[in-house]
Design an enzyme around this catalytic site. Structure first.
Site, PDB file in Angstrom:
ATOM      1  N   SER A 180      33.903  40.579  33.232  1.00 40.94           N
ATOM      2  CA  SER A 180      35.319  40.344  32.995  1.00 40.94           C
ATOM      3  C   SER A 180      35.506  39.057  32.181  1.00 40.94           C
ATOM      4  O   SER A 180      34.939  38.941  31.086  1.00 40.94           O
ATOM      5  CB  SER A 180      36.072  40.305  34.338  1.00 40.94           C
ATOM      6  OG  SER A 180      37.457  40.392  34.134  1.00 40.94           O
ATOM      7  N   ASP A 182      36.843  51.500  34.582  1.00 44.58           N
ATOM      8  CA  ASP A 182      37.499  50.192  34.490  1.00 44.58           C
ATOM      9  C   ASP A 182      38.972  50.355  34.105  1.00 44.58           C
ATOM     10  O   ASP A 182      39.273  50.831  33.007  1.00 44.58           O
ATOM     11  CB  ASP A 182      36.772  49.340  33.449  1.00 44.58           C
ATOM     12  CG  ASP A 182      37.283  47.914  33.371  1.00 44.58           C
ATOM     13  OD1 ASP A 182      38.291  47.591  34.032  1.00 44.58           O
ATOM     14  OD2 ASP A 182      36.671  47.119  32.638  1.00 44.58           O
ATOM     15  N   HIS A 206      36.146  48.130  37.598  1.00 41.84           N
ATOM     16  CA  HIS A 206      36.238  46.680  37.433  1.00 41.84           C
ATOM     17  C   HIS A 206      36.001  46.001  38.781  1.00 41.84           C
ATOM     18  O   HIS A 206      36.718  45.090  39.191  1.00 41.84           O
ATOM     19  CB  HIS A 206      37.616  46.307  36.881  1.00 41.84           C
ATOM     20  CG  HIS A 206      37.660  45.011  36.135  1.00 41.84           C
ATOM     21  ND1 HIS A 206      37.486  44.921  34.773  1.00 41.84           N
ATOM     22  CD2 HIS A 206      37.849  43.737  36.559  1.00 41.84           C
ATOM     23  CE1 HIS A 206      37.579  43.667  34.390  1.00 41.84           C
ATOM     24  NE2 HIS A 206      37.796  42.919  35.461  1.00 41.84           N
TER      25      HIS A 206
END
Length: 279
Positions: free
Chosen positions: A96, A225, A253
């Site tokens: 991320s 994600d 995610h």
């Protein structure tokens, strides 16, 4: 270990395992405790794993209002961690926002890296070349609640629901596992409030061109994600010279425990190959 990265600002870091150094760089508003212990343990069987708490997370200094900083400053913190442990070059793994920071390291400090692995992140360049989807609107609504006042139990409930959205539907969501993870995160930091400083840190100055990159780079595609959904990973790989794109089915995610073994194996395959081709 507490490492001074700016006047009056320290980040907490630790080293586990032995072997070629591997730096773990976590995402926004998340401390090093957010890395699943099983993932760290698997990587530490082959590497000296360095992990650290970003500013305003975990055991690092929480003082954004008094000492504001830019997102780019967090990449400089990663270099400071390497310096503090006496590491000249390391494999870097970023998730991320951590993937953003690892890209900055590739561009600005390639001499400090052996290889890079990034996932659940977006490219620093080339956005105009392809139309890319944004985050799930349900997540955007939750992100507007970061700083709402909540009791400890309400905060845990909120974080678990946040993980549920981030997780996707590729594998079964284990709510109790993620609740236990957040309890460890709270215990690690000694705080129960939701860290949110990175959401207001200056995001300017992140544009970089990695078309001349010469380091081994792995981009892991997370098909579930909801923040940077496909084709973000493919686009990211296309902007970095020589980057390899590998898909981990079911990955969202979030680091779902069921996918940790495959994720660890994918990272280790890359670092082993990079270690053979570069001293």
């Amino acid at each position: 270990m507490d490492i001074e990265v700016a006047p009056g600002v320290t980040v907490w870091a630790e080293s586990v395992g032995a072997g070629e150094p591997l730096l773990l760089v976590m995402g926004a508003n998340a401390s090093s405790a957010a890395w699943p212990a099983e993932l760290v343990d698997r990587l530490a069987e082959h590497h000296r794993v360095l992990r650290y708490d970003h500013r305003d997370t975990g055991r690092s200094t929480h003082a954004f209002d008094e000492r504001p900083y830019a997102i780019a400053d967090l990449a400089a913190d990663a270099v400071a961690v390497l310096d503090a442990f006496g590491v000249d070059r390391a494999h870097a793994v970023g998730m991320s926002l951590g993937g953003t920071l690892v890209q900055l390291l590739l561009a600005d400090h390639p001499d400090r890296l052996r290889s890079a692995t990034v996932f659940c992140t977006a490219a620093l360049s080339g956005w105009g070349a392809v139309e890319l989807p944004g985050p799930d609107p349900a997540l955007l609504r939750m992100w507007g609640e970061f700083t709402d006042e909540r009791t400890r139990e309400q905060e845990l409930d909120w974080r678990v629901e946040h993980w549920r959205l981030l997780h996707g539907t590729g594998v079964e969501f284990d709510a109790e596992w993620f609740r236990a993870l957040e309890e460890r995160v709270m215990a690690h930091s000694g705080r129960e409030d939701n860290p949110a400083a990175h959401a207001v840190a200056d995001p300017s100055g992140l544009e970089r061109d990695l078309s001349a990159n010469a380091l081994p780079v792995l981009v892991i595609e997370a098909p579930e994600d909801p923040v940077n959904p496909p084709p973000h990973a493919a686009h990211l790989a296309s902007t970095i010279a020589g980057a390899e794109l590998v898909r981990v089915e079911g990955l969202g995610h979030a680091l779902a425990p069921a996918l940790v073994p495959e994720l660890a194996a994918t990272i280790l395959q890359h670092t082993r190959a990079a270690g053979r081709v570069r001293p």
